[in-house]
Design an enzyme around this catalytic site. Structure first.
Site, PDB file in Angstrom:
ATOM      1  N   SER A   1      -8.469  17.488 -52.151  1.00 24.97           N
ATOM      2  CA  SER A   1      -8.901  18.826 -52.528  1.00 24.97           C
ATOM      3  C   SER A   1      -8.537  19.826 -51.431  1.00 24.97           C
ATOM      4  O   SER A   1      -7.353  19.987 -51.125  1.00 24.97           O
ATOM      5  CB  SER A   1     -10.399  18.800 -52.835  1.00 24.97           C
ATOM      6  OG  SER A   1     -10.787  19.938 -53.556  1.00 24.97           O
TER       7      SER A   1
ATOM      8  N   HIS B   1     -12.376  14.353 -60.293  1.00 22.66           N
ATOM      9  CA  HIS B   1     -11.921  14.962 -59.048  1.00 22.66           C
ATOM     10  C   HIS B   1     -12.223  14.081 -57.841  1.00 22.66           C
ATOM     11  O   HIS B   1     -11.479  14.100 -56.857  1.00 22.66           O
ATOM     12  CB  HIS B   1     -12.596  16.332 -58.893  1.00 22.66           C
ATOM     13  CG  HIS B   1     -12.097  17.122 -57.736  1.00 22.66           C
ATOM     14  ND1 HIS B   1     -10.761  17.439 -57.556  1.00 22.66           N
ATOM     15  CD2 HIS B   1     -12.753  17.684 -56.677  1.00 22.66           C
ATOM     16  CE1 HIS B   1     -10.610  18.155 -56.459  1.00 22.66           C
ATOM     17  NE2 HIS B   1     -11.811  18.312 -55.901  1.00 22.66           N
TER      18      HIS B   1
END
Length: 258
Positions: free
Chosen positions: A84, A235
């Site tokens: 991320s 994610h």
């Protein structure tokens, strides 16, 4: 900026960079899976964990933090793996100083601008925690549940709690610095000269952070990139499917080139 870090294992250096609101422990399963073959350097990014605080927080500056760490450790070239926000930092290093990057692994993020509303409830909840200074982790979780429904996300965020001398819990995050930059600089894409080194993007199949429409931008900036998709993962793919994630990363790093 002198980042806090930990080193495990021996071999070619591999720097692990966590995502927003995380710390060096977030990629612990990755580090433990690779330390038998690599010198794994896990870092707390600025304004996170035990690293220094600053109001300035953008990708060029955070990329410089990583290069400074490599300089301090006398490492001319390393593999970089970021999740991320950490992935954007890794991309920024590669785009600005490609000679310092052997191979690049980017976990569930693309080199594009993102809308700044993805963490709205999280930011509000963390602000509430900082103001309340709860006296127990149970109390902290109850307070945070008013803003964040997912128990797994709350557990991740509550890893930032540290008990103060008066018995109450504070956050290790420097929220003031994060909030000052979150809605503009931290949503931006990394920029620079295309990086031609070996690059691996890993996407969680259930995550929307990497999309088909990003492919052109990815290949323009990282012409030697490949994409792997992990089924039934979102994610937080490295935590949801650690064995699969580590196998993909290990196969990529162990292959020739870079």
């Amino acid at each position: 900026m002198k980042l806090n870090y930990q080193i495990q294992g021996a071999g070619q250096p591999l720097v692990l960079m966590h995502g927003m609101f995380g710390s060096l422990s977030n990629l612990g399963l990755v580090g433990r899976g690779l330390m038998a073959r690599y010198r794994v350097i896990s870092v707390d990014l600025r304004n996170h964990g035990e690293s220094p605080h600053a109001m300035e927080m953008d990708y060029p500056g955070m990329a410089d933090d990583i290069v400074e760490l490599l300089d301090d450790l006398e490492i001319p070239r390393a593999h970089l793996l970021g999740h991320s926000m950490g992935g954007k930092i890794g991309m920024q290093v590669a785009l600005n100083q490609p000679e310092r990057v052997a191979k690049l692994v980017v976990a569930d993020i693309a080199p594009v601008d993102y809308k700044p509303d993805r963490h709205g409830g999280v930011l509000e909840g963390l602000n509430a925690l900082a103001a309340a200074r709860p006296s127990s982790r149970q109390q902290a979780d109850q307070l945070l549940s008013e803003y964040v429904e997912e128990a797994g996300v709350r557990a991740f965020l509550l890893k930032n709690l540290v008990r103060a001398d008066d018995g109450h819990f504070d956050l290790r995050l420097y929220l003031e610095g994060i909030l000052a930059n979150y809605y503009d600089t931290l949503t931006l894409a990394p920029t620079g000269t295309p990086f031609s080194g070996p690059t691996l993007f890993i996407k969680g199949a259930d995550s929307a952070y990497i999309q088909d429409k990003h492919r052109e931008t990815v290949m323009r900036l990282f012409p030697n990139a490949q994409l792997k998709i992990i089924a039934h993962a979102g994610h937080w793919l490295h935590a949801e499917k650690p064995d699969t994630f580590n196998r993909i990363v290990g196969d990529f790093l162990d292959a020739g080139g870079g």
